[in-house]
Scaffold this motif. Structure first.
Motif, mmCIF file in Angstrom:
data_model
loop_
_atom_site.group_PDB
_atom_site.id
_atom_site.type_symbol
_atom_site.label_atom_id
_atom_site.label_comp_id
_atom_site.label_asym_id
_atom_site.label_seq_id
_atom_site.Cartn_x
_atom_site.Cartn_y
_atom_site.Cartn_z
ATOM 1 N N PRO A 33 0.808 -1.240 0.000
ATOM 2 C CA PRO A 33 0.000 0.000 0.000
ATOM 3 C C PRO A 33 0.832 1.277 0.000
ATOM 4 N N SER A 34 1.835 1.357 0.852
ATOM 5 C CA SER A 34 2.656 2.574 0.898
ATOM 6 C C SER A 34 3.474 2.717 -0.380
ATOM 7 N N GLY A 35 3.938 1.608 -0.942
ATOM 8 C CA GLY A 35 4.695 1.658 -2.187
ATOM 9 C C GLY A 35 3.851 2.150 -3.353
ATOM 10 N N LEU A 67 10.291 6.101 -6.707
ATOM 11 C CA LEU A 67 10.312 4.813 -7.417
ATOM 12 C C LEU A 67 11.346 3.867 -6.811
ATOM 13 N N THR A 68 12.529 4.390 -6.557
ATOM 14 C CA THR A 68 13.602 3.561 -6.004
ATOM 15 C C THR A 68 13.226 3.035 -4.626
ATOM 16 N N LEU A 69 12.717 3.893 -3.770
ATOM 17 C CA LEU A 69 12.329 3.488 -2.419
ATOM 18 C C LEU A 69 11.240 2.421 -2.464
ATOM 19 N N SER A 70 10.262 2.602 -3.325
ATOM 20 C CA SER A 70 9.177 1.626 -3.438
ATOM 21 C C SER A 70 9.701 0.274 -3.901
ATOM 22 N N MET A 71 10.575 0.283 -4.903
ATOM 23 C CA MET A 71 11.120 -0.984 -5.413
ATOM 24 C C MET A 71 12.029 -1.652 -4.373
ATOM 25 N N LEU A 72 12.861 -0.878 -3.685
ATOM 26 C CA LEU A 72 13.746 -1.457 -2.679
ATOM 27 C C LEU A 72 12.966 -2.050 -1.505
ATOM 28 N N GLU A 74 9.886 -3.271 -1.581
ATOM 29 C CA GLU A 74 9.225 -4.497 -2.036
ATOM 30 C C GLU A 74 10.245 -5.617 -2.229
ATOM 31 N N LEU A 75 11.411 -5.297 -2.750
ATOM 32 C CA LEU A 75 12.463 -6.298 -2.915
ATOM 33 C C LEU A 75 12.915 -6.835 -1.554
ATOM 34 N N ALA A 76 13.110 -5.956 -0.587
ATOM 35 C CA ALA A 76 13.511 -6.394 0.756
ATOM 36 C C ALA A 76 12.449 -7.295 1.368
ATOM 37 N N ALA A 77 11.185 -6.939 1.186
ATOM 38 C CA ALA A 77 10.105 -7.773 1.709
ATOM 39 C C ALA A 77 10.080 -9.120 0.992
ATOM 40 N N PHE A 78 10.328 -9.105 -0.315
ATOM 41 C CA PHE A 78 10.337 -10.353 -1.091
ATOM 42 C C PHE A 78 11.451 -11.288 -0.626
ATOM 43 N N LEU A 79 12.578 -10.745 -0.217
ATOM 44 C CA LEU A 79 13.685 -11.582 0.242
ATOM 45 C C LEU A 79 13.308 -12.405 1.479
ATOM 46 N N THR A 80 12.333 -11.952 2.235
ATOM 47 C CA THR A 80 11.861 -12.718 3.392
ATOM 48 C C THR A 80 11.316 -14.072 2.949
#
Length: 180
Positions: A33-35, A67-72, A74-80
């Motif tokens: 949502p925040s992204g 854009l960068t913050l949103s992608m980073l 989501e990527l960090a969350a995906f690594l979980t």
């Protein structure tokens, strides 16, 4: 994408518990949502800001940062998810140089634990969003943005729980037997 625990591999002590699989996948949804709100700022949606408050987001640098913050995030969350999937135990073969190698447990646990601690600290104040003045936002925008950011409070604790589960599954057999 299945939310069922993967079958155990030769490199894993056991399959992750169902709650850990759900928690790992939930982290990607908490960040969304925040992204999406930040991404909506890029093409010019004021996102709850007043005309004056939105001015700061109209530069190229601000748009690139959103854009960068949103992608980073989501990527960090995906690594979980890697903490509950086989690719978190063995590097996928398609990755050059290291593909097919076993991931050492601490190589996943230490960064994940540090990340969980950092996320918990970073988002700890979000529940008090509405107590802080936001003169650059409309009243409705202030409410909506606060609601969009509230799920982030759970990101660190869920990552910590999944990390602990991963650590318990991947520790050497002699430690698992002693703990049981």
């Amino acid at each position: 994408m299945s939310l069922h625990p993967p079958s155990t591999s030769a490199n894993s002590a056991s399959a992750p518990p169902r709650w850990a699989v759900w928690a790992a996948h939930l982290t990607t949804l908490l960040v969304l949502p925040s992204g999406l709100w930040r991404i909506a700022l890029v093409p010019g949606c004021p996102g709850g800001y007043t005309a004056t408050g939105f001015g700061a987001f109209e530069t190229f640098e601000a748009k690139a940062w959103m854009l960068t913050l949103s992608m980073l995030c989501e990527l960090a969350a995906f690594l979980t998810i890697g903490l509950v999937r086989p690719w978190g135990e063995v590097v996928p073969r398609w990755i050059p140089l290291i593909g097919g190698r076993r991931v050492r447990p601490l190589a996943a646990v230490v960064p994940a634990a540090l990340g969980a601690a950092a996320l918990t600290v970073i988002w700890a104040d979000v529940p008090w969003w509405w107590t802080y003045p936001h003169e650059d936002m409309t009243p409705t925008g202030h409410l909506v943005v606060g609601l969009l950011y509230q799920p982030l409070v759970l990101w660190g604790p869920l990552t910590a729980a999944v990390t602990l589960s991963h650590h318990r599954r991947r520790r050497p057999a002699r430690h698992r037997a002693t703990a049981a």
